[in-house]
Write a protein that holds these residues in place. Structure first.
Motif, PDB file in Angstrom:
ATOM      1  N   GLN A 169       0.892  -1.256  -0.046  1.00 52.60           N
ATOM      2  CA  GLN A 169       0.156  -0.080   0.091  1.00 52.60           C
ATOM      3  C   GLN A 169       0.835   1.192   0.035  1.00 52.60           C
ATOM      4  O   GLN A 169       1.293   1.624   0.977  1.00 52.60           O
ATOM      5  CB  GLN A 169      -0.979   0.002   1.108  1.00 52.60           C
ATOM      6  N   GLU A 170       0.897   1.750  -1.156  1.00 52.91           N
ATOM      7  CA  GLU A 170       1.636   3.267  -1.182  1.00 52.91           C
ATOM      8  C   GLU A 170       0.917   4.321  -0.732  1.00 52.91           C
ATOM      9  O   GLU A 170      -0.491   4.182  -0.529  1.00 52.91           O
ATOM     10  CB  GLU A 170       1.774   3.422  -2.719  1.00 52.91           C
ATOM     11  N   SER A 171       1.285   5.423  -0.196  1.00 53.23           N
ATOM     12  CA  SER A 171       0.636   6.481   0.270  1.00 53.23           C
ATOM     13  C   SER A 171      -0.375   7.089  -0.277  1.00 53.23           C
ATOM     14  O   SER A 171      -0.241   7.256  -1.722  1.00 53.23           O
ATOM     15  CB  SER A 171       1.772   7.588   0.720  1.00 53.23           C
ATOM     16  N   GLY A 172      -1.580   7.222   0.115  1.00 49.43           N
ATOM     17  CA  GLY A 172      -2.708   7.786  -0.749  1.00 49.43           C
ATOM     18  C   GLY A 172      -3.453   6.658  -1.650  1.00 49.43           C
ATOM     19  O   GLY A 172      -4.236   7.030  -2.318  1.00 49.43           O
ATOM     20  N   LYS A 173      -3.038   5.431  -1.405  1.00 49.54           N
ATOM     21  CA  LYS A 173      -3.642   4.509  -2.436  1.00 49.54           C
ATOM     22  C   LYS A 173      -4.064   3.245  -1.509  1.00 49.54           C
ATOM     23  O   LYS A 173      -3.782   3.125  -0.369  1.00 49.54           O
ATOM     24  CB  LYS A 173      -2.750   4.084  -3.507  1.00 49.54           C
ATOM     25  N   GLY A 174      -4.948   2.537  -2.300  1.00 47.90           N
ATOM     26  CA  GLY A 174      -5.461   1.189  -1.694  1.00 47.90           C
ATOM     27  C   GLY A 174      -4.344   0.048  -1.688  1.00 47.90           C
ATOM     28  O   GLY A 174      -3.232   0.345  -2.438  1.00 47.90           O
ATOM     29  N   PRO A 175      -4.545  -0.837  -0.868  1.00 47.45           N
ATOM     30  CA  PRO A 175      -3.541  -1.988  -1.143  1.00 47.45           C
ATOM     31  C   PRO A 175      -3.710  -2.649  -2.618  1.00 47.45           C
ATOM     32  O   PRO A 175      -4.582  -2.704  -3.040  1.00 47.45           O
ATOM     33  CB  PRO A 175      -4.059  -3.086  -0.134  1.00 47.45           C
ATOM     34  N   GLN A 176      -2.316  -2.975  -2.800  1.00 53.68           N
ATOM     35  CA  GLN A 176      -2.258  -3.661  -4.249  1.00 53.68           C
ATOM     36  C   GLN A 176      -1.685  -5.092  -4.075  1.00 53.68           C
ATOM     37  O   GLN A 176      -0.527  -5.147  -3.381  1.00 53.68           O
ATOM     38  CB  GLN A 176      -1.296  -2.781  -5.194  1.00 53.68           C
ATOM     39  N   PHE A 177      -2.152  -6.079  -4.605  1.00 51.67           N
ATOM     40  CA  PHE A 177      -1.645  -7.401  -4.708  1.00 51.67           C
ATOM     41  C   PHE A 177      -0.148  -7.571  -5.112  1.00 51.67           C
ATOM     42  O   PHE A 177       0.174  -6.962  -6.401  1.00 51.67           O
ATOM     43  CB  PHE A 177      -2.580  -8.162  -5.478  1.00 51.67           C
ATOM     44  N   ILE A 178       0.656  -8.185  -4.547  1.00 57.21           N
ATOM     45  CA  ILE A 178       2.120  -8.272  -5.123  1.00 57.21           C
ATOM     46  C   ILE A 178       2.332  -9.399  -5.520  1.00 57.21           C
ATOM     47  O   ILE A 178       2.564 -10.144  -6.709  1.00 57.21           O
ATOM     48  CB  ILE A 178       3.115  -8.125  -3.883  1.00 57.21           C
ATOM     49  N   ILE A 179       2.103 -10.763  -4.659  1.00 52.41           N
ATOM     50  CA  ILE A 179       2.345 -11.976  -4.879  1.00 52.41           C
ATOM     51  C   ILE A 179       1.620 -13.038  -3.817  1.00 52.41           C
ATOM     52  O   ILE A 179       1.236 -12.586  -2.903  1.00 52.41           O
ATOM     53  CB  ILE A 179       4.117 -12.434  -4.850  1.00 52.41           C
ATOM     54  N   ASP A 180       1.236 -14.104  -4.238  1.00 55.11           N
ATOM     55  CA  ASP A 180       0.622 -15.127  -3.570  1.00 55.11           C
ATOM     56  C   ASP A 180       1.310 -16.562  -3.370  1.00 55.11           C
ATOM     57  O   ASP A 180       2.297 -16.604  -4.485  1.00 55.11           O
ATOM     58  CB  ASP A 180      -0.688 -15.249  -3.995  1.00 55.11           C
ATOM     59  N   ILE A 181       0.838 -17.329  -2.518  1.00 53.93           N
ATOM     60  CA  ILE A 181       1.590 -18.614  -2.518  1.00 53.93           C
ATOM     61  C   ILE A 181       0.645 -19.541  -1.858  1.00 53.93           C
ATOM     62  O   ILE A 181      -0.124 -19.030  -0.715  1.00 53.93           O
ATOM     63  CB  ILE A 181       2.856 -18.580  -1.768  1.00 53.93           C
ATOM     64  N   ARG A 182       0.447 -20.767  -2.329  1.00 54.12           N
ATOM     65  CA  ARG A 182      -0.434 -21.778  -1.768  1.00 54.12           C
ATOM     66  C   ARG A 182       0.472 -22.252  -0.730  1.00 54.12           C
ATOM     67  O   ARG A 182       1.424 -22.660  -0.724  1.00 54.12           O
ATOM     68  CB  ARG A 182      -1.112 -22.715  -2.637  1.00 54.12           C
ATOM     69  N   SER A 183      -0.440 -23.307   0.105  1.00 52.18           N
ATOM     70  CA  SER A 183       0.324 -24.070   1.325  1.00 52.18           C
ATOM     71  C   SER A 183       1.109 -25.099   0.919  1.00 52.18           C
ATOM     72  O   SER A 183       1.830 -25.915   1.652  1.00 52.18           O
ATOM     73  CB  SER A 183      -0.607 -24.369   2.252  1.00 52.18           C
ATOM     74  N   ASN A 184       0.884 -25.613  -0.349  1.00 55.28           N
ATOM     75  CA  ASN A 184       1.512 -26.652  -0.891  1.00 55.28           C
ATOM     76  C   ASN A 184       3.013 -26.371  -1.512  1.00 55.28           C
ATOM     77  O   ASN A 184       3.604 -27.334  -2.253  1.00 55.28           O
ATOM     78  CB  ASN A 184       0.700 -27.651  -1.872  1.00 55.28           C
ATOM     79  N   MET A 185       3.154 -25.008  -1.276  1.00 50.40           N
ATOM     80  CA  MET A 185       4.437 -24.679  -1.840  1.00 50.40           C
ATOM     81  C   MET A 185       5.316 -23.986  -0.933  1.00 50.40           C
ATOM     82  O   MET A 185       4.765 -23.644   0.129  1.00 50.40           O
ATOM     83  CB  MET A 185       4.269 -23.645  -3.144  1.00 50.40           C
ATOM     84  N   ASP A 186       6.751 -23.700  -1.141  1.00 51.32           N
ATOM     85  CA  ASP A 186       7.359 -23.209   0.043  1.00 51.32           C
ATOM     86  C   ASP A 186       8.162 -22.081  -0.499  1.00 51.32           C
ATOM     87  O   ASP A 186       8.769 -21.135   0.293  1.00 51.32           O
ATOM     88  CB  ASP A 186       8.363 -24.143   0.836  1.00 51.32           C
ATOM     89  N   LYS A 187       8.115 -21.789  -1.812  1.00 50.04           N
ATOM     90  CA  LYS A 187       8.799 -20.740  -2.362  1.00 50.04           C
ATOM     91  C   LYS A 187       8.019 -20.240  -3.551  1.00 50.04           C
ATOM     92  O   LYS A 187       7.575 -21.290  -4.286  1.00 50.04           O
ATOM     93  CB  LYS A 187      10.267 -21.154  -2.431  1.00 50.04           C
ATOM     94  N   ARG A 188       7.948 -19.026  -3.818  1.00 53.93           N
ATOM     95  CA  ARG A 188       7.299 -18.542  -5.179  1.00 53.93           C
ATOM     96  C   ARG A 188       8.137 -17.486  -5.514  1.00 53.93           C
ATOM     97  O   ARG A 188       8.210 -16.286  -4.689  1.00 53.93           O
ATOM     98  CB  ARG A 188       5.801 -18.324  -5.251  1.00 53.93           C
ATOM     99  N   GLN A 189       8.616 -16.951  -6.835  1.00 51.13           N
ATOM    100  CA  GLN A 189       9.139 -15.944  -7.289  1.00 51.13           C
ATOM    101  C   GLN A 189       8.500 -15.140  -8.254  1.00 51.13           C
ATOM    102  O   GLN A 189       7.628 -15.733  -9.183  1.00 51.13           O
ATOM    103  CB  GLN A 189      10.329 -16.399  -7.855  1.00 51.13           C
ATOM    104  N   GLY A 190       8.600 -13.795  -7.838  1.00 55.05           N
ATOM    105  CA  GLY A 190       7.745 -13.154  -9.049  1.00 55.05           C
ATOM    106  C   GLY A 190       9.121 -12.296  -9.676  1.00 55.05           C
ATOM    107  O   GLY A 190      10.300 -12.516  -9.640  1.00 55.05           O
ATOM    108  N   GLN A 191       8.601 -10.946  -9.967  1.00 55.04           N
ATOM    109  CA  GLN A 191       9.479 -10.169 -10.678  1.00 55.04           C
ATOM    110  C   GLN A 191      10.172  -9.168  -9.423  1.00 55.04           C
ATOM    111  O   GLN A 191       9.646  -8.428  -8.870  1.00 55.04           O
ATOM    112  CB  GLN A 191       8.923  -9.087 -11.774  1.00 55.04           C
ATOM    113  N   ARG A 192      11.498  -9.448  -8.974  1.00 56.32           N
ATOM    114  CA  ARG A 192      12.223  -8.757  -7.995  1.00 56.32           C
ATOM    115  C   ARG A 192      11.542  -9.282  -6.628  1.00 56.32           C
ATOM    116  O   ARG A 192      12.128  -8.880  -5.457  1.00 56.32           O
ATOM    117  CB  ARG A 192      12.220  -7.380  -8.104  1.00 56.32           C
TER     118      ARG A 192
END
Lengths: 115, 118
Positions: free
Chosen positions: A38-61
């Motif tokens: 959540q940046e100042s003055g904005k609403g929360p924005q989705f970054i990344i998710d992970i399900r419980s059957n995984m232990d790591k997930r990569q996105g851009q940076r």
């Protein structure tokens, strides 16, 4: 009761360094985890998710790590940039309830990037 | 732009006033939400609407009254509020969680309506 929390209220990092934001969750039945920014003055924005059957997930940076043994979630940001300055929220969900209304948010941690 | 638009962005009202917050989404979602965001507290879910039907009322006081005339619009009617109701009110939308292939938990938030109750 069940809760999702963040270990530190603020995090200050040098531009270019890697950032690690940690989160603890207490509902062992949660099967889906999300990071929001959540940046100042904005609403929360989705970054990344992970399900419980995984232990790591990569996105851009960004990389999310899940350790179900200790009920710990972390968000790693590589080469942190000034634009990464924001409040970060972790959230957990119990998807078998069939509703996003069971999404539980943590309090949020402020990431401040020093130039 | 997230595709979720909230108006007004800022609202100041007295405790005896009646006002409404509006939310509109252009994403084709079937679920819409109202959240309250107060300083130093986690996001608090207030109401959930799925296909225009209210599916969740998270023990919200009756001075907050939601309305969802269709899947694209959501209102929060306010009356006789208290100073402690001052907060950022966030609207969000999402796909119906039961639709296959959709990201479970990906809510799209508006920028919020900053409410101050005097």
């Amino acid at each position: 009761g069940e809760s999702v929390g963040l270990h530190l209220p603020t995090l200050s990092v040098q531009e270019g360094d890697n950032s690690i934001i940690n989160c603890a969750y207490s509902n062992s039945a949660s099967d889906y985890f999300i990071w929001y920014k959540q940046e100042s003055g904005k609403g929360p924005q989705f970054i990344i998710d992970i399900r419980s059957n995984m232990d790591k997930r990569q996105g851009q940076r960004v990389t999310v790590l899940l350790n179900k043994t200790v009920k710990h979630l972390s968000l790693q940001i590589a080469a942190t940039q000034p634009g990464d300055s924001a409040v970060y929220f972790c959230a957990e969900n119990l998807t078998k309830t069939g509703a996003n209304s069971k999404l539980t948010f943590g309090k949020g941690i402020t990431l401040s990037v020093r130039p | 732009e997230t595709g979720v638009t909230q108006t007004p962005r800022h609202l100041v009202m007295g405790m005896t006033n009646k006002k409404s917050l509006k939310c509109e989404q252009h994403l084709g979602h079937n679920a819409m939400y109202w959240y309250k965001q107060s300083a130093k507290k986690p996001l608090e879910l207030m109401f959930v609407y799925n296909f225009k039907e209210q599916t969740e009322n998270n023990s919200v006081p009756s001075r907050f009254s939601p309305e969802c005339p269709n899947s694209s619009h959501l209102f929060l009617h306010l009356h006789t509020l208290q100073p402690e109701d001052s907060a950022l009110y966030l609207c969000a939308s999402s796909h119906d969680v039961m639709e296959p292939g959709q990201k479970v938990g990906e809510l799209f938030f508006g920028e919020g309506s900053r409410l101050t109750v005097l």
